[in-house]
Design a protein around this motif. Sequence first.
Motif, PDB file in Angstrom:
ATOM      1  N   SER A 279       0.601  -1.241  -0.137  1.00 52.52           N
ATOM      2  CA  SER A 279      -0.010   0.019  -0.050  1.00 52.52           C
ATOM      3  C   SER A 279       0.812   1.175   0.005  1.00 52.52           C
ATOM      4  N   VAL A 280       1.779   1.134   0.773  1.00 46.41           N
ATOM      5  CA  VAL A 280       2.850   2.130   0.991  1.00 46.41           C
ATOM      6  C   VAL A 280       3.543   2.429  -0.491  1.00 46.41           C
ATOM      7  N   GLY A 281       3.838   1.367  -0.968  1.00 37.30           N
ATOM      8  CA  GLY A 281       4.728   1.483  -2.177  1.00 37.30           C
ATOM      9  C   GLY A 281       3.932   1.959  -3.426  1.00 37.30           C
ATOM     10  N   ASP A 282       2.727   1.328  -3.533  1.00 31.47           N
ATOM     11  CA  ASP A 282       1.733   1.916  -4.653  1.00 31.47           C
ATOM     12  C   ASP A 282       1.653   3.384  -4.382  1.00 31.47           C
ATOM     13  N   VAL A 283       1.508   3.971  -3.313  1.00 36.86           N
ATOM     14  CA  VAL A 283       1.083   5.328  -3.173  1.00 36.86           C
ATOM     15  C   VAL A 283       2.480   6.064  -3.265  1.00 36.86           C
ATOM     16  N   PHE A 284       3.442   5.465  -2.731  1.00 37.57           N
ATOM     17  CA  PHE A 284       4.869   6.244  -2.727  1.00 37.57           C
ATOM     18  C   PHE A 284       5.383   6.495  -4.094  1.00 37.57           C
ATOM     19  N   TYR A 285       5.031   5.567  -4.991  1.00 38.89           N
ATOM     20  CA  TYR A 285       5.615   5.553  -6.304  1.00 38.89           C
ATOM     21  C   TYR A 285       5.142   6.779  -7.330  1.00 38.89           C
ATOM     22  N   PRO A 286       3.784   7.205  -7.254  1.00 37.95           N
ATOM     23  CA  PRO A 286       3.432   8.351  -7.872  1.00 37.95           C
ATOM     24  C   PRO A 286       3.822   9.584  -6.948  1.00 37.95           C
ATOM     25  N   ARG A 287       3.871   9.686  -5.894  1.00 37.94           N
ATOM     26  CA  ARG A 287       4.605  10.828  -4.995  1.00 37.94           C
ATOM     27  C   ARG A 287       5.817  11.030  -5.157  1.00 37.94           C
ATOM     28  N   ILE A 288       6.852   9.778  -5.328  1.00 38.96           N
ATOM     29  CA  ILE A 288       8.183   9.990  -5.500  1.00 38.96           C
ATOM     30  C   ILE A 288       8.685  10.681  -6.853  1.00 38.96           C
ATOM     31  N   THR A 289       7.557  10.051  -7.853  1.00 43.64           N
ATOM     32  CA  THR A 289       7.929  10.476  -9.162  1.00 43.64           C
ATOM     33  C   THR A 289       7.431  11.987  -9.431  1.00 43.64           C
ATOM     34  N   GLU A 290       6.385  12.400  -8.680  1.00 40.45           N
ATOM     35  CA  GLU A 290       5.980  13.925  -8.748  1.00 40.45           C
ATOM     36  C   GLU A 290       7.048  14.694  -8.073  1.00 40.45           C
ATOM     37  N   ALA A 291       7.729  14.242  -7.122  1.00 38.38           N
ATOM     38  CA  ALA A 291       8.943  14.827  -6.144  1.00 38.38           C
ATOM     39  C   ALA A 291       9.980  15.180  -7.043  1.00 38.38           C
ATOM     40  N   ALA A 292      10.364  14.110  -8.044  1.00 39.99           N
ATOM     41  CA  ALA A 292      11.352  14.044  -8.747  1.00 39.99           C
ATOM     42  C   ALA A 292      11.158  15.192 -10.046  1.00 39.99           C
ATOM     43  N   HIS A 293       9.952  15.152 -10.549  1.00 42.23           N
ATOM     44  CA  HIS A 293       9.831  16.217 -11.741  1.00 42.23           C
ATOM     45  C   HIS A 293       9.809  17.540 -11.003  1.00 42.23           C
ATOM     46  N   LYS A 294       9.480  17.796  -9.633  1.00 41.49           N
ATOM     47  CA  LYS A 294       9.472  19.095  -9.005  1.00 41.49           C
ATOM     48  C   LYS A 294      10.974  19.456  -8.321  1.00 41.49           C
ATOM     49  N   GLY A 295      11.928  18.456  -8.560  1.00 40.21           N
ATOM     50  CA  GLY A 295      13.127  18.845  -8.028  1.00 40.21           C
ATOM     51  C   GLY A 295      13.115  18.926  -6.474  1.00 40.21           C
ATOM     52  N   GLU A 296      12.167  18.216  -5.811  1.00 40.53           N
ATOM     53  CA  GLU A 296      12.282  18.002  -4.293  1.00 40.53           C
ATOM     54  C   GLU A 296      13.220  17.017  -3.924  1.00 40.53           C
ATOM     55  N   SER A 297      13.820  16.891  -2.818  1.00 39.53           N
ATOM     56  CA  SER A 297      14.620  15.952  -2.163  1.00 39.53           C
ATOM     57  C   SER A 297      13.964  14.483  -2.101  1.00 39.53           C
ATOM     58  N   ILE A 298      14.489  13.624  -2.813  1.00 41.14           N
ATOM     59  CA  ILE A 298      13.915  12.211  -2.546  1.00 41.14           C
ATOM     60  C   ILE A 298      14.498  11.419  -1.455  1.00 41.14           C
ATOM     61  N   THR A 299      15.719  11.979  -0.887  1.00 40.86           N
ATOM     62  CA  THR A 299      16.416  11.161   0.061  1.00 40.86           C
ATOM     63  C   THR A 299      15.352  11.055   1.195  1.00 40.86           C
ATOM     64  N   HIS A 300      14.828  12.387   1.548  1.00 39.14           N
ATOM     65  CA  HIS A 300      14.223  12.472   2.708  1.00 39.14           C
ATOM     66  C   HIS A 300      12.949  11.743   2.747  1.00 39.14           C
ATOM     67  N   LEU A 301      12.227  11.507   1.548  1.00 42.65           N
ATOM     68  CA  LEU A 301      10.862  10.730   1.352  1.00 42.65           C
ATOM     69  C   LEU A 301      11.352   9.092   1.595  1.00 42.65           C
ATOM     70  N   VAL A 302      12.372   8.609   1.076  1.00 47.49           N
ATOM     71  CA  VAL A 302      12.824   7.144   1.077  1.00 47.49           C
ATOM     72  C   VAL A 302      13.106   6.941   2.358  1.00 47.49           C
ATOM     73  N   LYS A 303      13.929   7.833   3.146  1.00 51.77           N
ATOM     74  CA  LYS A 303      14.215   7.500   4.463  1.00 51.77           C
ATOM     75  C   LYS A 303      13.093   7.592   5.462  1.00 51.77           C
ATOM     76  N   LYS A 304      12.249   8.713   5.391  1.00 54.16           N
ATOM     77  CA  LYS A 304      10.876   8.595   6.298  1.00 54.16           C
ATOM     78  C   LYS A 304      10.019   7.323   6.016  1.00 54.16           C
ATOM     79  N   ALA A 305       9.879   7.036   4.792  1.00 52.61           N
ATOM     80  CA  ALA A 305       9.020   5.825   4.423  1.00 52.61           C
ATOM     81  C   ALA A 305       9.607   4.509   5.048  1.00 52.61           C
ATOM     82  N   THR A 306      10.982   4.487   4.963  1.00 50.05           N
ATOM     83  CA  THR A 306      11.340   3.313   5.358  1.00 50.05           C
ATOM     84  C   THR A 306      11.538   3.086   6.789  1.00 50.05           C
ATOM     85  N   LEU A 307      11.893   4.099   7.739  1.00 49.53           N
ATOM     86  CA  LEU A 307      11.661   4.107   9.060  1.00 49.53           C
ATOM     87  C   LEU A 307      10.109   3.798   9.512  1.00 49.53           C
ATOM     88  N   ALA A 308       9.283   4.403   8.714  1.00 51.42           N
ATOM     89  CA  ALA A 308       8.022   4.157   9.239  1.00 51.42           C
ATOM     90  C   ALA A 308       7.552   2.878   9.009  1.00 51.42           C
TER      91      ALA A 308
END
Length: 427
Positions: A279-308
């Motif tokens: 569930s997290v992965g399916d929602v995370f995929y479009p979110r991180i794609t959007e973040a990459a398009h906008k130039g946001e930091s994806i490291t923070h997103l990956v760390k946060k989701a992994t620890l959660a």
Amino acid sequence: MVNKLKKLLKTPFVRNVMIMATGTAAAQLVNILLQPIITRLYGPEAYGLMGTFMAIAAIIGPVAAFAYPIAIVLPKRDKEAKGLIRLSLYITTAVAVIVGLILLFLHQPIVNIFNMESIAPYLYLIPIVIIFAGLLQVSEQWFIRTKQFGVNANATFFQAILLNGSKAGVGFFYPVAPVLIVLSSLNNGVKALFMILFARKSSYKSSSEEDDDKPVSLKELAKRHNDFPIFRAPQVFINAISQNLPIILLTSLFGPAAAGFYSICKTVLSMPSQLIGKSVGDVFYPRITEAAHKGESITHLVKKATLALAAVGFLPYLVVILFGPWLFSFVFGTDWVTAGEYARWIALWMFFMFINQPSVKSLPVMGAQAFHLRFTIFNLVIRMGLLAVGYFVFSSDVVAVALFGISGAVLNIILILLTLRMTKKFD
């Protein structure tokens, strides 16, 4: 603290994860209620034969469309995404026809080479499984792209009721392996059908596009996203072998009962992954794609989701590691105590596979498909080698599964660390 929690729950990401997880949780509740009945009706050997067939299907199914469905989330235009859907379905149909012809003319040699006499009559179902797998993949990826997570959640729930209810109901009168095999082969098709039915009631409308009249060339789309068949499809195929070959090997080396023990372990221990990790992965995929398009930091997103995910999964998997044999004996019957021994070691691997979803989903966004392929090949060689050591050196199915589980845990930790290093460079 309460206000922060309320604010967190209102974020689109968390809300979408909860929608996906709710449907999956309902489906898992159905599985939990019916699985003890199913295991007592059919027994380890019947379960092992079903597991062997489904392992073969699970190796072929994910690459039915050469991994093009995974690319459906990426284009900015819906029209291109729909073009990828058509391309995926054409490829799936071609693959199913080719596999069907191979089975028609080379059925017996294949059975003899891979020692699959016990499931030989059911191999003809594989082309149908391939068609259903491709249809489900494009359906899931389209609804992920369009963020219609409720459709996926509802389909998962009704699929669980229909198929597990059928296994239990038919099992009271005819508790044999063919029932499990035939019903399991319909699994993907049933879910895809439910998704299509629920989608007809969805309020989603395609976004208006200025160049809507511009035709989409499937050849151009195939070329633009060729990293998926070149790198991602082999990676998915090899990963499927890594996860499902143990069932085939356990059947060949230790008998169908051992495969049955492994199958029930994998089914049960995958529940948290299906409930929350996917569930997290399916929602995370479009979110991180959007973040990459906008130039946001994806490291923070990956760390946060992994620890959660680590915080959520730690306790359930720890309980299985400590009390596996007793739990499996109590829930599924005394015939399944060995499955509990398997579960202790598989739980180690499953925990780290559970928390690696954000890392895996970030790799195609970074264009790291080639790395993922190389790592998966390395993973397969190491884990299959250790499984063989368990048989040829120790002559023990439990030792073989233990080595397989420990190596899976270590390799997933390495994958997460390497991915985080790549996200920092990407940022």
